[in-house]
Design a protein around this motif. Structure first.
Motif, PDB file in Angstrom:
ATOM      1  N   GLN A 121      13.213 -30.130 -14.393  1.00  0.00           N
ATOM      2  CA  GLN A 121      13.056 -29.186 -13.402  1.00  0.00           C
ATOM      3  C   GLN A 121      12.753 -27.753 -14.088  1.00  0.00           C
ATOM      4  O   GLN A 121      11.980 -27.120 -13.052  1.00  0.00           O
ATOM      5  CB  GLN A 121      14.513 -29.020 -12.906  1.00  0.00           C
ATOM      6  N   ALA A 122      13.201 -27.949 -15.467  1.00  0.00           N
ATOM      7  CA  ALA A 122      12.732 -26.832 -15.936  1.00  0.00           C
ATOM      8  C   ALA A 122      10.568 -26.520 -15.640  1.00  0.00           C
ATOM      9  O   ALA A 122      10.310 -25.429 -16.075  1.00  0.00           O
ATOM     10  CB  ALA A 122      12.456 -26.391 -17.467  1.00  0.00           C
ATOM     11  N   LEU A 123      10.649 -27.178 -15.925  1.00  0.00           N
ATOM     12  CA  LEU A 123       9.538 -27.562 -16.554  1.00  0.00           C
ATOM     13  C   LEU A 123       8.041 -27.492 -14.648  1.00  0.00           C
ATOM     14  O   LEU A 123       6.903 -27.519 -14.761  1.00  0.00           O
ATOM     15  CB  LEU A 123       9.091 -28.768 -17.334  1.00  0.00           C
ATOM     16  N   ILE A 124       8.828 -27.778 -13.970  1.00  0.00           N
ATOM     17  CA  ILE A 124       8.055 -28.129 -12.071  1.00  0.00           C
ATOM     18  C   ILE A 124       6.824 -27.645 -12.326  1.00  0.00           C
ATOM     19  O   ILE A 124       5.982 -27.942 -11.953  1.00  0.00           O
ATOM     20  CB  ILE A 124       9.149 -28.087 -11.590  1.00  0.00           C
ATOM     21  N   TYR A 128      13.908 -27.057  -6.539  1.00  0.00           N
ATOM     22  CA  TYR A 128      13.248 -26.419  -7.698  1.00  0.00           C
ATOM     23  C   TYR A 128      11.863 -25.827  -7.529  1.00  0.00           C
ATOM     24  O   TYR A 128      11.160 -24.833  -7.801  1.00  0.00           O
ATOM     25  CB  TYR A 128      13.900 -26.595  -9.094  1.00  0.00           C
ATOM     26  N   GLY A 179      10.853 -21.791 -17.949  1.00  0.00           N
ATOM     27  CA  GLY A 179      10.908 -22.397 -17.288  1.00  0.00           C
ATOM     28  C   GLY A 179      12.952 -22.783 -18.142  1.00  0.00           C
ATOM     29  O   GLY A 179      12.499 -22.432 -19.453  1.00  0.00           O
ATOM     30  N   ALA A 186      16.744 -18.951 -12.459  1.00  0.00           N
ATOM     31  CA  ALA A 186      15.605 -18.392 -13.698  1.00  0.00           C
ATOM     32  C   ALA A 186      13.959 -18.809 -13.243  1.00  0.00           C
ATOM     33  O   ALA A 186      13.372 -18.748 -13.888  1.00  0.00           O
ATOM     34  CB  ALA A 186      16.141 -19.782 -14.486  1.00  0.00           C
ATOM     35  N   LYS A 187      13.999 -19.328 -11.679  1.00  0.00           N
ATOM     36  CA  LYS A 187      12.836 -19.723 -11.252  1.00  0.00           C
ATOM     37  C   LYS A 187      12.588 -18.213 -10.619  1.00  0.00           C
ATOM     38  O   LYS A 187      13.528 -17.409 -10.212  1.00  0.00           O
ATOM     39  CB  LYS A 187      12.597 -20.337  -9.882  1.00  0.00           C
TER      40      LYS A 187
END
Ligand SMILES: Nc1ncnc2c1ncn2[C@@H]1O[C@H](COP(=O)(O)OP(=O)(O)O)[C@@H](O)[C@H]1O
Ligand SMILES: [Mg+2]
Lengths: 321, 288, 257
Positions: free
Chosen positions: B153-156, B106, B85, C73-74
């Motif tokens: 969002q990074a951890l989703i 995301y 993430g 980044a996804k």
């Protein structure tokens, strides 16, 4: 990085090379289907009138729209009786959208009838000399003819153009043969009986050298009137048809039993019409010819006939006036 | 076990779009590893190459030389990003989306199903303390809130590694502390973190290991205590000591050969601590 | 939202065209033509400009806001990202074009029905008159009315109109793709827009210019021919999408299209 760039350029070229034949085939197909008529690089005079933006728009798929705009302007010019402008705007409209028959048809009508009526009418009396007015009217008729004839090159079978051309030729040129052809084409564009068909036959009846053709077409018309499940009663037979067919029956010495059966009294018709004719008035050539044909059919002696002379014809009847 | 982050001899050169082919060496021969569950801090002044390193790690830009991998997967592969993430520096998201919708967006990108997303976003909104703002558009979020929704969002998609580029930059101290607490929570869940900062103090409280980067080169690296401790100095802090006692201690030090007293007096509280004390009690988020 | 306003303006335009047109032509067929001209004009302008202007900044904006970083980044392949952005832009065009087409067809249909029923009424009266008038079966008015009715029927909503709409949309798709492509390496949005418009104009005008060269008496030299081929390879022929003029004039589409 640079190798990727080269790859992109290469892809573009390969894709372009693959694409081109398809495009050319589409283009050829569209051309054959008349989609490209009117798409040309505007020439100088046209570009001047269209303006830069207009010229680009003309190429960019907005020809139809621009043509509409020019017809709108032509209509404004017509309201202002500025026939020079009417002609100019219709010229642009027809050039931009030549396969749209309506523009040719309207242009012919405007210049051949409205403009002529204006130049020969009261409004220009005193404004120009008579000779000049007749001259302007004649020029305007020629312009109308050009519009209609050019239009036929793009849409040869259009009813409206042919009908206007027929009317123009007979009423402003005294050209019965040409009118017969034009009305013939107009009639062919419709299915079933039409007035255009009758106009075709009546004009043919005045076309020198076409007498036999005219007679046979009149006979066919007679069959249409009298044949079928609902034959027309005598009083509804068109008089013009009757005096034309009687004329040819006489001309070709047709025996009585083969002649068209009708009890309609042409003599009474002649008397009625004669009362409306005045010496010193001016008439269209077709009306004069109709009267003379009636007189021929009725065997009116020379001395009793209406004394038509050169002066009895309106201007623009194909004569020298 | 595979390292969470494996950077080998990374060099990144930017060609500037100018005629004389000027170049900028942003990162030079940089190697570093982050173990699973470790929190790694990359510190260095602005322009030292922290963001560049992270972008290469995430496959956002390509390395000029060297290689980077996440849990053993080359960064150039799309699949390497399933486990990571990322919270970029000063992130902006689509302003017209609400917090909830942002997480949904995301989540979809991360390959989650709708059901998973709705569960996960509930959890994350609670975690980053944004439940009250879930239906508000991001255009009305403050800097700190943006940073926290960015973290959520990074951890989703439950990544095992989180990359945070200057997570506290531009955020007020209360907001920074919230973010720091969040990072500490990640440690409890054994999520590896690599974060960058140009402020030492912000790193020191959370990081297990720190690398100092300057002009694209990694200058020093090691566990936090090691880097911070000044080996040959000792600090004594006295509470309610009368003046005589202080004099005695001072005399005692003077007697000892080789030792010397550097400074004595009242310790000053840090400005940051003062700020936090004064504004304590959950300060409401305000628009920046 | 802005698109919605545009659609409002569009329908107002058709209405205005209909009302205005009644003042200047009694010709019913022409009234329908003007409606179509106005609508297609608006549609083409909208699609062309929207395809370029709206796509030009899609990606640069994501880059500028760093939203791109969070997205890439996804685990999302870049191609999917590009394609998604593209489809998003196109979707707006498709939806608007669909709405415009429905509006145009509805307006056309209603107007056509109204004009046809007027004409029918007129024809009935004219037929009655013709039956009573001595010596006339057909009359001029009846002739005209018959011709008018048949061309009116041909001018209503039709599949060929749809073909013109499809051509306009396809053109927008090609333009959008070109713009998106340029925007990925352009240094500014303005540059992208300018390049896209240049490609558009060259692609539109080049075939016509070449055509008139080819048909000119001097013909073209070998070198020019080479140049033309080169231009043809790089620039798509946008004239291929130019169906509106022909279709409004009632031409039938060639089978290849
Ligand atoms: N896209 C780029 N083009 C050119 N130079 C760049 C680019 N990105 C970063 N740089 C340069 O690389 C160096 C490192 O930048 P960066 O990694 O952003 O530093 P940090 O994140 O540590 O502040 C800087 O000198 C910067 O100017
Ligand atoms: Mg940075």
């Amino acid at each position: 990085m640079t190798s990727k760039r080269w790859l992109a350029v290469l892809l573009l070229i390969v894709f372009g090379a693959v694409r081109m034949p398809f495009e050319q085939r589409i283009e050829a197909g569209l051309k054959a289907a008349h989609f490209r008529e009117g798409v040309t690089v505007p020439d100088d005079s046209m570009r001047e009138q269209l303006g830069q933006l207009g010229a680009a728009a003309a190429l960019g798929g907005f020809r139809s729209f621009l043509a509409t705009m020019f017809e709108l302007q032509a209509t404004t010019a017509y309201a202002n009786k500025d026939y020079e402008k009417v002609s100019k705007h219709y010229l642009l409209a027809t050039q931009l959208h030549p396969r749209e028959a309506g523009y040719w048809e309207m242009a012919g009508w405007m210049m051949g009838f409205n403009a002529v009526a204006y130049y020969l009418g009261e409004e220009t009396e005193g404004k120009y000399s008579t000779a000049m007015r007749v001259n302007l009217a004649r020029k305007s008729v020629d312009e109308a003819l050009r519009f209609l004839e050019n239009g036929l090159r793009y849409v040869p079978n259009d009813y409206g153009i042919n009908r206007n051309l027929g009317n123009l030729l007979v009423r402003k040129k005294g050209d019965f043969c040409g009118a017969a052809e034009a009305f013939g084409r107009a009639a062919d564009s419709m299915d079933g009986p039409s007035l255009a068909q009758r106009h075709h036959v009546y004009n043919l009846a005045y076309c020198p050298g076409q007498e036999e053709e005219a007679y046979s077409k009149l006979k066919a018309l007679g069959k249409f009137f009298k044949g079928g499940p609902n034959p027309l009663p005598d009083e509804r037979i068109p008089p013009a048809f009757l005096f034309h067919i009687r004329y040819f029956e006489k001309l070709f010495d047709i025996p009585a039993e083969d002649r068209f059966k009708s009890l309609l009294d042409l003599g009474a018709l002649y008397e009625k019409l004669r009362r409306n004719f005045e010496v010193g008035q001016q008439y269209e050539k077709r009306h004069v010819l109709n009267m003379q044909r009636l007189e021929d059919v009725l065997d009116i002696p020379k001395s009793n006939r209406i004394p038509f002379g050169k002066k009895s014809l309106r201007p623009l009847q194909g004569g020298a006036n | 076990m595979e390292p969470a982050v494996d950077i080998q001899d990374l060099t990144k050169v930017f060609k500037l779009p100018s005629l004389n082919r000027e170049q900028v060496v942003a990162v030079k021969n940089l190697s570093l590893q982050v173990a699973p569950g470790e929190i790694y801090g990359l510190i260095g002044p602005n322009g030292s190459g922290k963001s560049t390193t992270m972008k290469v790690l995430l496959g956002l830009i390509s390395a000029t030389e060297g290689s980077t991998a996440i849990f053993g997967q080359d960064s150039r592969k799309v699949s390497s990003r399933a486990e990571v993430g990322f919270l970029p520096e000063n992130p902006y998201f689509y302003k017209f989306l609400s917090g909830q919708e942002t997480l949904h967006f995301y989540g979809r990108l991360g390959g989650l199903s709708k059901k998973e997303i709705s569960e996960r976003s509930k959890e994350l909104l609670a975690l980053v303390d944004l439940e009250h703002a879930r239906d508000r558009r991001l255009s009305g979020y403050s800097k700190g809130m943006l940073q926290r929704i960015g973290l959520a969002q990074a951890l989703i998609q439950r990544p095992r590694l989180v990359v945070l580029d200057e997570p506290t930059a531009g955020v007020d101290p209360a907001g920074s502390r919230k973010i720091r607490d969040l990072i500490l929570k990640l440690r409890e869940e054994e999520i590896s973190v690599i974060l960058s900062s140009h402020l030492l103090e912000q790193v020191q409280e959370v990081c297990d290991r720190v690398g100092i980067i300057f002009n694209g080169k990694l200058c020093r690296e090691g566990p936090m205590e090691e880097l911070m401790a000044i080996e040959d100095q000792t600090e004594i802090l006295l509470d309610k000591a009368p003046a005589e006692l202080v004099e005695k201690v001072t005399a005692l030090v003077a007697e000892h050969e080789g030792a010397s007293l550097i400074r004595s007096g009242h310790p000053r509280t840090t400005l940051e601590r003062l700020f936090l004390e004064e504004t304590s009690g959950d300060s409401p988020d305000t628009r920046s | 939202m802005r698109v919605f306003y545009f659609l409002l303006i569009f329908s107002a335009l058709i209405l205005a065209a209909t009302l205005m047109i009644q003042n200047f032509t009694q010709d019913p067929t022409r009234q329908l033509k003007v409606m179509k001209d106005m609508s297609f004009f608006a549609m083409s302008i909208f699609c062309t400009i929207f395809a370029i202007v709206a796509t030009a900044n899609l990606i640069p904006k994501d880059i500028e806001d760093r939203t791109l970083y969070t997205i890439l980044a996804k685990p999302v392949p870049r191609f999917e990202y590009l394609f998604g952005k593209y489809l998003g832009g196109m979707l707006v065009i498709f939806v608007s074009v669909t709405v415009m087409t429905i509006l145009l067809s509805a307006f056309l249909y209603l107007r056509q029905e109204a004009l046809l029923s007027d004409l029918q009424e007129y024809m009935q009266v004219a037929e009655q008159e013709a039956e009573q008038a001595p010596g006339a079966i057909e009359n001029e008015g009846l002739d005209l009315a018959r011709v008018e009715a048949s061309s009116l029927r041909a001018q209503g909503p039709s599949w060929s109109l749809l073909a013109a709409v499809v051509a306009i949309s396809l053109q927008a798709m090609v333009l959008g793709a070109i713009t998106l492509c340029v925007s990925t390496f352009a240094s500014s949005g303005l540059f992208t827009v300018v390049v896209a418009f240049v490609v558009f104009f060259v692609g539109y005008i080049e075939p016509v210019v070449v055509d008139s060269w080819r048909s000119s008496p001097e013909g073209i030299s070998g070198f020019s021919n080479l140049l033309i081929s080169a231009v043809g390879v790089v620039f798509p022929n946008f004239q291929s999408f130019n169906l509106v003029d022909g279709i409004v004039a009632g031409e039938t589409l060639p089978s290849g299209w």
